[in-house]
Design a protein around this motif. Structure first.
Motif, short mmCIF file in Angstrom:
data_model
loop_
_atom_site.label_atom_id
_atom_site.label_comp_id
_atom_site.label_asym_id
_atom_site.label_seq_id
_atom_site.Cartn_x
_atom_site.Cartn_y
_atom_site.Cartn_z
N MET A 1 0.78 -1.22 -0.09
CA MET A 1 -0.07 -0.07 0.01
C MET A 1 0.76 1.30 -0.03
O MET A 1 2.00 0.99 0.35
CB MET A 1 -0.87 0.01 1.04
N SER A 2 0.45 2.33 -0.35
CA SER A 2 1.09 3.62 -0.38
C SER A 2 0.25 4.82 0.30
O SER A 2 -0.86 4.68 0.06
CB SER A 2 1.53 3.87 -1.97
N TRP A 3 0.95 5.72 0.48
CA TRP A 3 0.36 7.15 0.92
C TRP A 3 1.47 8.23 0.47
O TRP A 3 2.47 8.01 0.77
CB TRP A 3 0.04 6.95 2.38
N ILE A 4 0.72 9.32 0.59
CA ILE A 4 1.52 10.72 0.59
C ILE A 4 1.77 11.45 1.84
O ILE A 4 0.61 11.31 2.70
CB ILE A 4 0.77 11.65 -0.54
N GLN A 5 2.70 11.87 2.08
CA GLN A 5 2.98 12.51 3.01
C GLN A 5 3.99 13.59 3.23
O GLN A 5 5.13 13.55 2.39
CB GLN A 5 3.75 11.57 4.13
N ALA A 6 3.63 14.79 3.79
CA ALA A 6 4.92 15.76 3.89
C ALA A 6 5.76 15.66 5.01
O ALA A 6 5.46 15.52 6.16
CB ALA A 6 4.07 17.21 4.05
N GLU A 7 7.04 15.84 4.67
CA GLU A 7 7.99 15.71 5.79
C GLU A 7 8.34 16.94 6.19
O GLU A 7 8.75 17.17 7.56
CB GLU A 7 9.32 15.33 5.04
N ASP A 8 8.25 18.23 5.36
CA ASP A 8 8.45 19.49 5.89
C ASP A 8 7.63 20.24 4.95
O ASP A 8 6.96 19.63 4.24
CB ASP A 8 9.87 19.82 6.10
N ALA A 9 7.98 21.84 5.11
CA ALA A 9 7.24 22.71 4.21
C ALA A 9 7.35 22.56 2.89
O ALA A 9 6.73 22.96 1.80
CB ALA A 9 7.29 23.84 4.87
N GLU A 10 8.46 21.83 2.60
CA GLU A 10 8.99 21.86 1.09
C GLU A 10 9.08 20.39 0.51
O GLU A 10 9.52 20.35 -0.75
CB GLU A 10 10.30 22.54 0.90
N THR A 11 8.90 19.46 1.34
CA THR A 11 9.40 18.08 0.79
C THR A 11 7.92 17.23 0.85
O THR A 11 7.30 17.07 2.06
CB THR A 11 10.33 17.41 1.67
N LEU A 12 7.47 16.74 -0.14
CA LEU A 12 6.50 15.74 -0.31
C LEU A 12 7.03 14.29 -0.77
O LEU A 12 7.76 14.33 -1.68
CB LEU A 12 5.45 16.31 -1.36
N LYS A 13 6.52 13.26 0.12
CA LYS A 13 7.11 11.91 -0.22
C LYS A 13 5.82 11.00 -0.50
O LYS A 13 4.96 11.24 0.12
CB LYS A 13 7.91 11.44 1.03
N VAL A 14 6.10 10.08 -1.13
CA VAL A 14 5.32 8.82 -1.29
C VAL A 14 5.96 7.67 -0.52
O VAL A 14 7.03 7.30 -0.86
CB VAL A 14 4.69 8.51 -2.71
#
Length: 274
Positions: A114-127
Motif C-alpha cells: 500500500m502507498s500514501w503521500i506525506q509531507a516531511e516539511d514545508a518543502e518536501t512531499l514524499k510517497v
C-alpha cells in the motif's frame, strides 16, 4: 531500522507528460519496524491551494480519525500548507497549480503493498510504500499515479483510470457506477452512533427499532455502532464478538427478533479490531 529513502526526487511533473504512474521495478526488500518498505521524494510544481483526503497527524494509529479525512482542506501558499500536520498519510491529493490547471495524485496499492503521500516539511512531499507487516517483498512496487489537466474533473478521472487499468489494480476493483450493491443499500438506514454514541443497551435499541417502524419512514436496516463491546475503556480491545452481557443480557436475540420483511429487515454490527 528505518525504511530506506530513495534519494533522487522523481520530478515526474516536469517531463512534458500530462499523466503517468510511478512504480519501483524489481524491488526487493523487507519492511522496517513500522511495516514500511521505502519512501520516495516527489518534486511537485508550485501551487496556490489544494484539497487532501488524509489521516490526522494526532490520531495515533493508521487511518485514525477517518471520519475527518475531508477536514484537511489546504489553503494558502506553498510554504505553509505542506506540513506533516496537514498532509499526513494522504490517500488522494488535488492541487491548483500556479501556472494554471490542476494536478491530482493518487497513491496506488497492490495485492502486496500500500502507498500514501506525506509531507516531511514545508518543502518536501514524499510517497511511502508499505505492507504494515513483516514479510519480504519482491517485484514491481507501485507508488503514485498522477494527472495534470485544465479541468479538475479531468485530472481526477484520469488519475483513477490510470490506477484502475494498471497491473497493480486491474480486476480487483472498478468504478462505483459499475458496481452492484446489496439490496439493503436501496433503502435508508439508521446508525446508533449518530444518536447515542457509546451509551447503548439492548432495551434502548429495541425501543428505537419500534419507534423507527412507527415513523413510517423507509428505514430498513439498523447498524449497531460503538458501545456494545465488552471491555470498553481507555484500553479498548476486541475480546469477543458477543456484546457486553451487562448491556445485552440476552445477546443479540431481542434485536434479531425485531426483523421482518415489511419493516427493519437487516441488522448490522460495527466491530473495531482495536
Amino acid at each position: 531500522m528505518n525504511a530506506p529513502t530513495l534519494n533522487h526526487p522523481r520530478r515526474i511533473f516536469h517531463n512534458g507528460q500530462q499523466s503517468g504512474l510511478e512504480f519501483i521495478p524489481d524491488f526487493s526488500g523487507t519492511p522496517d519496524g513500522k511495516g514500511e518498505l521505502c519512501s520516495h521524494t516527489l518534486g511537485i510544481p508550485e501551487f496556490t491551494r489544494g484539497v487532501m483526503f488524509s489521516d490526522r497527524k494526532n490520531a495515533g494509529s493508521w487511518r485514525g480519525g477517518g471520519n475527518q479525512f475531508f477536514s484537511n482542506i489546504l489553503f494558502g501558499d506553498y510554504g505553509n500548507v505542506l506540513t506533516p500536520k496537514r498532509v499526513f498519510r494522504g490517500a488522494f491529493l488535488v492541487l491548483q497549480l500556479n501556472d494554471g490547471g490542476y494536478l491530482s495524485l493518487l497513491p496506488v496499492s497492490s495485492d502486496r503493498t500500500m502507498s500514501w503521500i506525506q509531507a516531511e516539511d514545508a518543502e518536501t512531499l514524499k510517497v511511502y510504500s508499505a505492507t504494515l507487516g513483516t514479510a519480504p517483498v519482491e517485484g514491481n512496487v507501485p507508488l503514485v499515479a498522477w494527472s495534470k489537466s485544465e479541468s479538475i474533473y479531468d485530472a481526477c478521472r484520469k488519475v483513477w483510470e490510470l490506477a484502475l487499468n494498471s497491473e497493480f489494480v486491474k480486476g480487483r476493483t472498478d468504478w462505483r457506477y459499475k458496481k452492484h450493491y446489496h439490496e439493503v443499500f436501496t433503502y435508508l438506514g439508521w446508525c446508533s452512533w449518530e444518536e447515542y454514541k457509546k451509551s447503548l443497551s439492548c432495551d434502548l435499541l429495541v425501543e428505537t427499532a419500534r419507534k423507527i417502524e412507527q415513523s413510517g419512514l423507509p428505514i430498513r436496516y439498523m447498524l449497531i455502532d460503538d458501545g456494545h463491546q465488552q471491555g470498553i475503556g481507555e484500553d479498548v480491545q476486541l475480546k469477543s464478538f458477543a456484546p457486553d452481557p451487562e448491556k445485552f443480557p440476552n445477546g443479540w436475540d431481542p434485536l434479531m427478533d425485531m426483523r421482518r420483511e415489511d419493516g427493519i429487515k437487516w441488522m448490522g454490527v460495527w466491530h473495531s479490531f482495536a
